[in-house]
Design a protein around this motif. Sequence first.
Motif, PDB file in Angstrom:
ATOM      1  N   SER A  78     -14.400  -1.480   0.953  1.00 38.16           N
ATOM      2  CA  SER A  78     -14.607  -0.349   0.503  1.00 38.16           C
ATOM      3  C   SER A  78     -15.563   0.597   1.469  1.00 38.16           C
ATOM      4  CB  SER A  78     -15.200  -0.447  -0.818  1.00 38.16           C
ATOM      5  OG  SER A  78     -16.517  -1.132  -0.925  1.00 38.16           O
ATOM      6  N   SER A  89      -8.427  -2.295  -8.023  1.00 41.82           N
ATOM      7  CA  SER A  89      -8.390  -2.239  -9.390  1.00 41.82           C
ATOM      8  C   SER A  89      -8.019  -3.735  -9.701  1.00 41.82           C
ATOM      9  CB  SER A  89      -7.429  -1.413 -10.101  1.00 41.82           C
ATOM     10  OG  SER A  89      -5.969  -1.741  -9.834  1.00 41.82           O
ATOM     11  N   ASP A 109     -11.760  -1.094 -12.141  1.00 40.68           N
ATOM     12  CA  ASP A 109     -11.395  -0.011 -11.169  1.00 40.68           C
ATOM     13  C   ASP A 109     -12.623   0.508 -10.579  1.00 40.68           C
ATOM     14  OD1 ASP A 109     -10.099   2.396  -9.927  1.00 40.68           O
ATOM     15  OD2 ASP A 109      -8.334   1.361 -10.832  1.00 40.68           O
ATOM     16  N   ASN A 148     -12.288   8.011  -1.392  1.00 41.98           N
ATOM     17  CA  ASN A 148     -10.845   8.492  -1.672  1.00 41.98           C
ATOM     18  C   ASN A 148      -9.789   7.835  -0.661  1.00 41.98           C
ATOM     19  OD1 ASN A 148     -11.624  10.621  -3.591  1.00 41.98           O
ATOM     20  ND2 ASN A 148     -12.109  12.013  -1.962  1.00 41.98           N
ATOM     21  N   ASP A 206     -12.704   3.491  -9.338  1.00 42.30           N
ATOM     22  CA  ASP A 206     -12.556   4.948 -10.177  1.00 42.30           C
ATOM     23  C   ASP A 206     -12.638   4.558 -11.514  1.00 42.30           C
ATOM     24  OD1 ASP A 206     -11.906   7.533 -10.871  1.00 42.30           O
ATOM     25  OD2 ASP A 206     -10.506   7.639  -9.180  1.00 42.30           O
ATOM     26  N   GLN A 253      -8.901   2.133  -2.842  1.00 43.87           N
ATOM     27  CA  GLN A 253      -8.463   2.066  -4.164  1.00 43.87           C
ATOM     28  C   GLN A 253      -8.529   0.339  -4.663  1.00 43.87           C
ATOM     29  OE1 GLN A 253      -5.292   4.564  -5.989  1.00 43.87           O
ATOM     30  NE2 GLN A 253      -4.881   2.708  -7.446  1.00 43.87           N
TER      31      GLN A 253
END
Length: 315
Positions: A260, A95, A115, A90, A117, A93
Amino acid sequence: MRSRYILVLALVLLAGLPSTSPVAAQGPAAIQPLVGTWKLLGLERGATPQTLSPVANPVGILIQAGNGIVIEILSQAGRAASLNAAEAFNTYQASWGEVSVDAGTTTSRYRIRGDLDQRRMGQQATRTFTRTGPNLVITESAVAGLPMTRTTWERIPDLEALPDYQRDGVGMWLWVSAGLFNARDENVRPAYRDESLIVYTPTGHMAVLYLGPPGRKPFAGATPTVDEARAAMANAVSYYGTYIVQPKTNGMFHYQLGASSPTAVGGSFYRNFEVKGPQLRLLFPPQVLDGQQVQNRLVLKRLSGVTDMLPTSGR
Protein backbone atom coordinates in the motif's frame (compact mmCIF):
# COMPACT_ATOMS: atom_id res chain seq x y z
CA MET A 1 -12.44 -7.23 17.18
CA ARG A 2 -9.69 -7.32 19.80
CA SER A 3 -6.09 -7.75 18.91
CA ARG A 4 -2.52 -7.95 20.03
CA TYR A 5 -0.35 -6.50 17.35
CA ILE A 6 3.29 -7.58 17.24
CA LEU A 7 6.27 -6.89 15.07
CA VAL A 8 6.57 -10.30 13.42
CA LEU A 9 4.86 -12.23 10.76
CA ALA A 10 5.31 -15.90 10.10
CA LEU A 11 3.31 -18.98 10.50
CA VAL A 12 2.75 -22.59 11.07
CA LEU A 13 -0.16 -24.64 12.32
CA LEU A 14 -1.42 -28.15 12.07
CA ALA A 15 -2.48 -28.77 8.51
CA GLY A 16 -5.43 -30.91 9.46
CA LEU A 17 -7.41 -28.25 11.28
CA PRO A 18 -10.97 -27.85 9.97
CA SER A 19 -12.10 -24.83 7.99
CA THR A 20 -14.32 -22.37 9.87
CA SER A 21 -15.67 -20.24 7.03
CA PRO A 22 -19.48 -19.90 6.78
CA VAL A 23 -19.44 -19.91 2.98
CA ALA A 24 -22.75 -20.24 1.18
CA ALA A 25 -23.73 -23.72 0.02
CA GLN A 26 -22.36 -24.61 -3.39
CA GLY A 27 -21.44 -27.61 -5.50
CA PRO A 28 -18.10 -29.09 -4.38
CA ALA A 29 -16.57 -28.55 -7.83
CA ALA A 30 -18.16 -25.16 -8.49
CA ILE A 31 -15.37 -23.08 -7.00
CA GLN A 32 -12.49 -25.22 -8.29
CA PRO A 33 -11.82 -23.09 -11.41
CA LEU A 34 -11.02 -20.19 -9.06
CA VAL A 35 -8.81 -22.03 -6.57
CA GLY A 36 -5.14 -21.16 -6.56
CA THR A 37 -2.67 -18.29 -6.42
CA TRP A 38 -2.96 -15.91 -9.37
CA LYS A 39 -0.74 -13.18 -10.83
CA LEU A 40 -2.46 -10.11 -12.27
CA LEU A 41 -1.95 -9.65 -16.03
CA GLY A 42 -4.59 -7.04 -16.85
CA LEU A 43 -6.90 -4.59 -15.07
CA GLU A 44 -9.76 -2.56 -16.57
CA ARG A 45 -12.16 -0.16 -14.86
CA GLY A 46 -15.28 1.65 -16.02
CA ALA A 47 -18.88 2.55 -15.29
CA THR A 48 -20.25 -0.08 -17.70
CA PRO A 49 -18.87 -3.07 -19.65
CA GLN A 50 -18.77 -0.86 -22.73
CA THR A 51 -16.64 1.82 -21.05
CA LEU A 52 -14.06 -0.43 -19.40
CA SER A 53 -10.56 0.91 -20.08
CA PRO A 54 -7.16 -0.56 -19.19
CA VAL A 55 -5.18 0.58 -16.16
CA ALA A 56 -1.48 1.07 -16.88
CA ASN A 57 1.15 -1.27 -15.44
CA PRO A 58 -1.17 -3.52 -13.41
CA VAL A 59 0.31 -5.74 -10.69
CA GLY A 60 -1.43 -7.74 -8.01
CA ILE A 61 -2.32 -11.08 -6.53
CA LEU A 62 -5.46 -13.16 -6.10
CA ILE A 63 -5.48 -16.05 -3.64
CA GLN A 64 -8.58 -18.24 -3.58
CA ALA A 65 -9.13 -21.21 -1.26
CA GLY A 66 -11.45 -24.11 -1.99
CA ASN A 67 -13.60 -23.28 1.03
CA GLY A 68 -14.40 -19.86 -0.40
CA ILE A 69 -12.00 -17.56 1.45
CA VAL A 70 -10.28 -15.10 -0.89
CA ILE A 71 -7.87 -12.18 -0.74
CA GLU A 72 -7.25 -9.83 -3.65
CA ILE A 73 -4.77 -6.98 -4.13
CA LEU A 74 -4.75 -4.73 -7.21
CA SER A 75 -2.09 -2.09 -7.78
CA GLN A 76 0.27 -0.59 -10.35
CA ALA A 77 3.99 -1.08 -10.89
CA GLY A 78 6.38 1.82 -10.56
CA ARG A 79 4.30 3.94 -8.16
CA ALA A 80 6.45 6.91 -7.21
CA ALA A 81 7.57 7.46 -3.62
CA SER A 82 6.34 11.04 -3.99
CA LEU A 83 2.66 10.01 -4.22
CA ASN A 84 0.49 11.73 -1.64
CA ALA A 85 -1.90 9.69 0.52
CA ALA A 86 -4.84 10.09 -1.86
CA GLU A 87 -2.79 9.03 -4.88
CA ALA A 88 -1.39 6.02 -3.02
CA PHE A 89 -4.91 5.05 -1.87
CA ASN A 90 -6.36 5.32 -5.38
CA THR A 91 -3.64 3.12 -6.90
CA TYR A 92 -3.85 0.28 -4.38
CA GLN A 93 -6.94 -1.81 -3.67
CA ALA A 94 -6.98 -4.66 -1.14
CA SER A 95 -9.87 -6.73 0.13
CA TRP A 96 -10.70 -10.14 1.53
CA GLY A 97 -13.90 -12.08 2.08
CA GLU A 98 -15.90 -15.07 0.94
CA VAL A 99 -16.83 -16.22 -2.56
CA SER A 100 -19.60 -18.66 -3.36
CA VAL A 101 -20.36 -20.18 -6.77
CA ASP A 102 -23.54 -21.99 -7.69
CA ALA A 103 -22.91 -25.36 -9.32
CA GLY A 104 -23.14 -25.28 -13.09
CA THR A 105 -22.66 -21.51 -13.41
CA THR A 106 -19.84 -19.02 -13.91
CA THR A 107 -21.41 -16.43 -11.61
CA SER A 108 -20.13 -15.92 -8.09
CA ARG A 109 -21.01 -13.70 -5.14
CA TYR A 110 -18.20 -11.99 -3.25
CA ARG A 111 -19.05 -10.95 0.31
CA ILE A 112 -16.42 -8.42 1.36
CA ARG A 113 -15.40 -8.80 5.00
CA GLY A 114 -12.38 -6.49 4.91
CA ASP A 115 -11.29 -3.69 2.58
CA LEU A 116 -8.92 -0.73 2.71
CA ASP A 117 -11.80 1.28 1.23
CA GLN A 118 -14.43 1.40 3.99
CA ARG A 119 -17.15 1.98 1.39
CA ARG A 120 -16.80 -1.66 0.30
CA MET A 121 -16.86 -3.13 3.80
CA GLY A 122 -19.75 -5.57 4.23
CA GLN A 123 -20.86 -5.20 0.60
CA GLN A 124 -21.57 -8.04 -1.80
CA ALA A 125 -20.28 -7.93 -5.38
CA THR A 126 -21.49 -10.08 -8.24
CA ARG A 127 -18.73 -11.61 -10.34
CA THR A 128 -18.66 -13.56 -13.58
CA PHE A 129 -15.60 -15.56 -14.55
CA THR A 130 -14.07 -17.40 -17.48
CA ARG A 131 -11.32 -19.98 -16.97
CA THR A 132 -9.15 -21.04 -19.92
CA GLY A 133 -6.19 -23.22 -18.93
CA PRO A 134 -3.93 -21.24 -16.60
CA ASN A 135 -5.78 -17.98 -17.29
CA LEU A 136 -8.78 -16.55 -15.46
CA VAL A 137 -10.88 -13.47 -16.32
CA ILE A 138 -13.16 -11.99 -13.64
CA THR A 139 -15.66 -9.19 -14.16
CA GLU A 140 -16.96 -7.60 -10.96
CA SER A 141 -20.05 -5.41 -10.73
CA ALA A 142 -19.86 -1.88 -9.37
CA VAL A 143 -19.97 -1.79 -5.56
CA ALA A 144 -20.87 1.18 -3.35
CA GLY A 145 -20.79 3.53 -6.32
CA LEU A 146 -17.25 2.54 -7.31
CA PRO A 147 -16.38 1.44 -10.88
CA MET A 148 -16.80 -2.09 -12.13
CA THR A 149 -13.60 -4.01 -12.88
CA ARG A 150 -12.37 -6.69 -15.22
CA THR A 151 -9.21 -8.52 -14.17
CA THR A 152 -7.12 -11.04 -16.09
CA TRP A 153 -5.03 -13.49 -14.09
CA GLU A 154 -2.44 -16.22 -14.67
CA ARG A 155 -2.23 -19.09 -12.22
CA ILE A 156 1.13 -19.45 -10.43
CA PRO A 157 2.30 -23.10 -10.23
CA ASP A 158 2.52 -24.66 -6.79
CA LEU A 159 5.96 -25.58 -5.49
CA GLU A 160 7.03 -28.96 -6.82
CA ALA A 161 8.19 -30.01 -3.35
CA LEU A 162 6.42 -28.48 -0.34
CA PRO A 163 8.35 -29.28 2.87
CA ASP A 164 6.34 -30.45 5.88
CA TYR A 165 7.49 -27.48 7.96
CA GLN A 166 6.15 -25.14 5.29
CA ARG A 167 3.04 -27.18 4.50
CA ASP A 168 1.73 -26.83 8.05
CA GLY A 169 1.66 -23.05 7.78
CA VAL A 170 0.00 -22.76 4.38
CA GLY A 171 -3.48 -21.29 4.60
CA MET A 172 -5.70 -18.33 5.40
CA TRP A 173 -5.27 -16.90 8.92
CA LEU A 174 -7.74 -14.57 10.63
CA TRP A 175 -6.33 -11.90 12.95
CA VAL A 176 -7.54 -12.44 16.52
CA SER A 177 -5.55 -10.17 18.81
CA ALA A 178 -2.25 -8.37 19.26
CA GLY A 179 -0.35 -6.07 21.59
CA LEU A 180 2.96 -5.07 23.14
CA PHE A 181 3.94 -7.37 26.02
CA ASN A 182 6.50 -6.51 28.70
CA ALA A 183 8.79 -8.81 30.68
CA ARG A 184 5.91 -9.54 33.12
CA ASP A 185 3.80 -10.78 30.20
CA GLU A 186 1.47 -7.78 30.50
CA ASN A 187 -0.14 -6.34 27.40
CA VAL A 188 0.80 -2.69 27.83
CA ARG A 189 -0.58 -1.57 24.47
CA PRO A 190 -3.37 -3.75 23.03
CA ALA A 191 -4.35 -3.27 19.40
CA TYR A 192 -7.79 -3.24 17.77
CA ARG A 193 -8.62 -3.97 14.14
CA ASP A 194 -11.47 -4.61 11.76
CA GLU A 195 -11.46 -8.22 10.53
CA SER A 196 -8.02 -8.81 9.04
CA LEU A 197 -6.20 -11.61 7.25
CA ILE A 198 -2.76 -12.96 6.40
CA VAL A 199 -2.26 -15.74 3.85
CA TYR A 200 0.54 -18.15 2.95
CA THR A 201 0.25 -20.21 -0.22
CA PRO A 202 1.72 -23.48 -1.57
CA THR A 203 3.36 -21.42 -4.33
CA GLY A 204 5.62 -19.64 -1.84
CA HIS A 205 3.61 -16.41 -1.96
CA MET A 206 1.90 -14.49 0.82
CA ALA A 207 -0.45 -11.54 1.23
CA VAL A 208 -1.65 -9.52 4.20
CA LEU A 209 -4.46 -7.09 4.88
CA TYR A 210 -4.39 -5.77 8.44
CA LEU A 211 -6.99 -3.04 8.74
CA GLY A 212 -7.15 -0.17 11.20
CA PRO A 213 -9.55 -0.04 14.17
CA PRO A 214 -13.32 -0.16 13.55
CA GLY A 215 -15.12 3.11 13.00
CA ARG A 216 -13.30 4.57 10.02
CA LYS A 217 -15.09 7.71 8.84
CA PRO A 218 -16.81 7.78 5.41
CA PHE A 219 -15.51 10.06 2.70
CA ALA A 220 -17.36 13.31 2.11
CA GLY A 221 -17.16 12.99 -1.69
CA ALA A 222 -16.77 10.43 -4.43
CA THR A 223 -12.98 10.34 -3.96
CA PRO A 224 -11.03 10.84 -0.74
CA THR A 225 -9.06 13.95 0.04
CA VAL A 226 -5.44 13.59 1.10
CA ASP A 227 -6.44 13.79 4.76
CA GLU A 228 -9.32 11.32 4.31
CA ALA A 229 -7.06 8.85 2.51
CA ARG A 230 -4.40 9.19 5.19
CA ALA A 231 -7.00 8.48 7.89
CA ALA A 232 -8.41 5.52 5.92
CA MET A 233 -4.99 3.87 5.79
CA ALA A 234 -3.90 4.83 9.30
CA ASN A 235 -2.70 1.78 11.28
CA ALA A 236 -3.38 -0.47 8.27
CA VAL A 237 -0.76 -2.84 6.86
CA SER A 238 -1.13 -4.41 3.43
CA TYR A 239 1.35 -5.97 1.03
CA TYR A 240 2.01 -9.14 -0.93
CA GLY A 241 5.10 -11.01 -2.03
CA THR A 242 7.04 -14.19 -1.38
CA TYR A 243 8.11 -15.90 1.82
CA ILE A 244 10.78 -18.32 3.00
CA VAL A 245 10.47 -20.45 6.16
CA GLN A 246 13.52 -21.18 8.36
CA PRO A 247 12.59 -24.41 10.19
CA LYS A 248 15.47 -24.53 12.71
CA THR A 249 14.84 -21.04 14.10
CA ASN A 250 11.05 -20.93 13.54
CA GLY A 251 11.61 -17.85 11.44
CA MET A 252 10.30 -16.48 8.19
CA PHE A 253 11.27 -13.84 5.66
CA HIS A 254 8.62 -11.81 3.81
CA TYR A 255 9.71 -10.15 0.56
CA GLN A 256 7.39 -7.36 -0.60
CA LEU A 257 6.52 -7.30 -4.31
CA GLY A 258 3.68 -4.82 -3.84
CA ALA A 259 2.50 -2.70 -0.92
CA SER A 260 0.00 0.00 0.00
CA SER A 261 2.96 2.31 0.65
CA PRO A 262 5.03 2.74 -2.55
CA THR A 263 8.21 3.12 -0.49
CA ALA A 264 7.74 -0.37 1.02
CA VAL A 265 7.97 -2.21 -2.31
CA GLY A 266 11.18 -4.23 -2.46
CA GLY A 267 11.55 -4.38 1.31
CA SER A 268 11.61 -7.43 3.54
CA PHE A 269 10.70 -8.50 7.08
CA TYR A 270 11.90 -11.24 9.39
CA ARG A 271 9.45 -12.82 11.81
CA ASN A 272 9.36 -15.68 14.30
CA PHE A 273 6.38 -17.92 14.89
CA GLU A 274 4.90 -20.30 17.41
CA VAL A 275 2.10 -22.84 17.12
CA LYS A 276 -0.14 -23.33 20.15
CA GLY A 277 -3.04 -25.64 19.49
CA PRO A 278 -5.39 -24.05 16.93
CA GLN A 279 -3.57 -20.72 17.01
CA LEU A 280 -0.63 -19.20 15.20
CA ARG A 281 1.44 -16.66 17.12
CA LEU A 282 3.74 -14.30 15.26
CA LEU A 283 6.49 -12.84 17.41
CA PHE A 284 8.21 -9.60 16.48
CA PRO A 285 11.71 -8.52 17.56
CA PRO A 286 11.90 -6.82 20.98
CA GLN A 287 11.71 -3.03 21.12
CA VAL A 288 11.87 -0.36 23.80
CA LEU A 289 8.73 1.50 24.88
CA ASP A 290 8.79 4.09 27.68
CA GLY A 291 12.10 2.72 28.90
CA GLN A 292 11.06 -0.93 29.06
CA GLN A 293 11.59 -3.77 26.62
CA VAL A 294 8.43 -5.02 24.98
CA GLN A 295 7.56 -7.54 22.29
CA ASN A 296 4.75 -7.29 19.77
CA ARG A 297 2.78 -10.54 19.56
CA LEU A 298 0.13 -11.34 17.01
CA VAL A 299 -2.41 -14.16 17.41
CA LEU A 300 -4.31 -15.64 14.45
CA LYS A 301 -6.62 -18.58 13.83
CA ARG A 302 -6.90 -20.77 10.75
CA LEU A 303 -9.70 -20.26 8.22
CA SER A 304 -8.26 -22.42 5.41
CA GLY A 305 -5.65 -25.17 5.37
CA VAL A 306 -3.25 -26.55 2.80
CA THR A 307 -5.85 -28.90 1.32
CA ASP A 308 -8.14 -25.91 0.74
CA MET A 309 -5.36 -24.07 -1.09
CA LEU A 310 -4.52 -26.80 -3.61
CA PRO A 311 -6.72 -27.15 -6.71
CA THR A 312 -7.94 -30.63 -7.49
CA SER A 313 -8.30 -30.02 -11.21
CA GLY A 314 -7.08 -27.71 -13.95
CA ARG A 315 -3.53 -27.77 -12.62
